[in-house]
Design a protein around this motif. Sequence first.
Motif, PDB file in Angstrom:
ATOM      1  N   ASP A   2       1.382   4.690  -4.063  1.00  0.00           N
ATOM      2  CA  ASP A   2       1.542   3.249  -4.005  1.00  0.00           C
ATOM      3  C   ASP A   2       2.628   2.813  -4.981  1.00  0.00           C
ATOM      4  N   HIS A 205       1.308  -5.758  -2.935  1.00  0.00           N
ATOM      5  CA  HIS A 205       0.594  -4.532  -2.608  1.00  0.00           C
ATOM      6  C   HIS A 205      -0.706  -4.812  -1.846  1.00  0.00           C
ATOM      7  N   ARG A 215       3.753   1.128   0.599  1.00  0.00           N
ATOM      8  CA  ARG A 215       3.207   2.471   0.429  1.00  0.00           C
ATOM      9  C   ARG A 215       3.998   3.497   1.235  1.00  0.00           C
ATOM     10  N   HIS A 218       7.312   4.231  -0.618  1.00  0.00           N
ATOM     11  CA  HIS A 218       7.118   5.065  -1.794  1.00  0.00           C
ATOM     12  C   HIS A 218       6.708   6.484  -1.421  1.00  0.00           C
ATOM     13  N   ALA A 219       5.970   6.631  -0.341  1.00  0.00           N
ATOM     14  CA  ALA A 219       5.529   7.961   0.079  1.00  0.00           C
ATOM     15  C   ALA A 219       6.671   8.773   0.667  1.00  0.00           C
TER      16      ALA A 219
END
Length: 319
Positions: A2, A205, A215, A218-219
């Motif tokens: 996250d 978020h 998410r 960022h992943a």
Amino acid sequence: MDALTGLLDGPRARGAFLLRASLAPPWSVRIQDEAPLCLVAMARGGAWLMPDGGAPLHAAEGDVLVIRGPGHYTVADDPATPPQIVVHPGQRCTTPDGTSLAEALDLGVRSWGTDPDGPSVLLVGAYQLRGAVTGRLLAALPPVVAVRAADLGSPLLPLLGTEIVRDEPGQDVVLDRLLDLLLIAVLRHWFARPEAAAPGWYRAHGDPVVGPALRLLHAEPARPWTVAALAAEVGASRAALAQRFGRLVGEPPMAYLTGLRLAEAADLLRESERTLEAIARRVGYGTAFALSAAFKREQGVSPQEYRAARAAGPRVEPG
């Protein structure tokens, strides 16, 4: 991963400055070391923090303060106590008139102060390096973050107090990791507070559309994202995602992704020996040239210059 995990993954202490300060009143320490980030925990007693240009803030036993550099500030037993000690860059200590106090204040292993049994004991951890991911964290923080003992409820503070004065093999690594953990615990608590004025990406978020989009970015930052592809993944229209993302985060999705990629690239330049081509592939740029051009626009220096400056020493700040 996250957004908060990505941000807090930045501070990774490498030979951070850690010290147990034991002081008897009246005492006042002027901090001018210009470290990018400093954590001050009250292990015993209390103290006042007086940031230059800011209001005095009292810290009681068990409270933890995180101070964003490079501004100067004073820590004292009372706001009225004039500075007796000045801490300069490189942790050089003098009197206000410049007389060295290196020997006078030495109380043993990572211990320093005016009285080994003083009623005020502070645990100090200063990050000397400013990496790019840490730079994103610094930009998200106010000048001072204060978390009270009753709110933190962490066993890390007494553990740090025990370990900071030990002289064992590998102790520097132990202390670096403890400092990282305590900082993350403090900031995670602070970011969750409603009065924290957390940055847009943190508030976003929890949004049912923008949160999953963050998410995903960022992943998989290296994935060849477009706004349309991201919108499809989260079940929204391209226009709806773009509008909602910009309103909640404060910048368009692809601008956010660019900042994320360049921050990761800077981190890799600082902490690894990977080639520029390998770093470009890892963070989502097709070629080293493309990464270099984007990096120079953002940082003001080329990746090679950035890496060379980092290797020269912790105080060098390119751009």
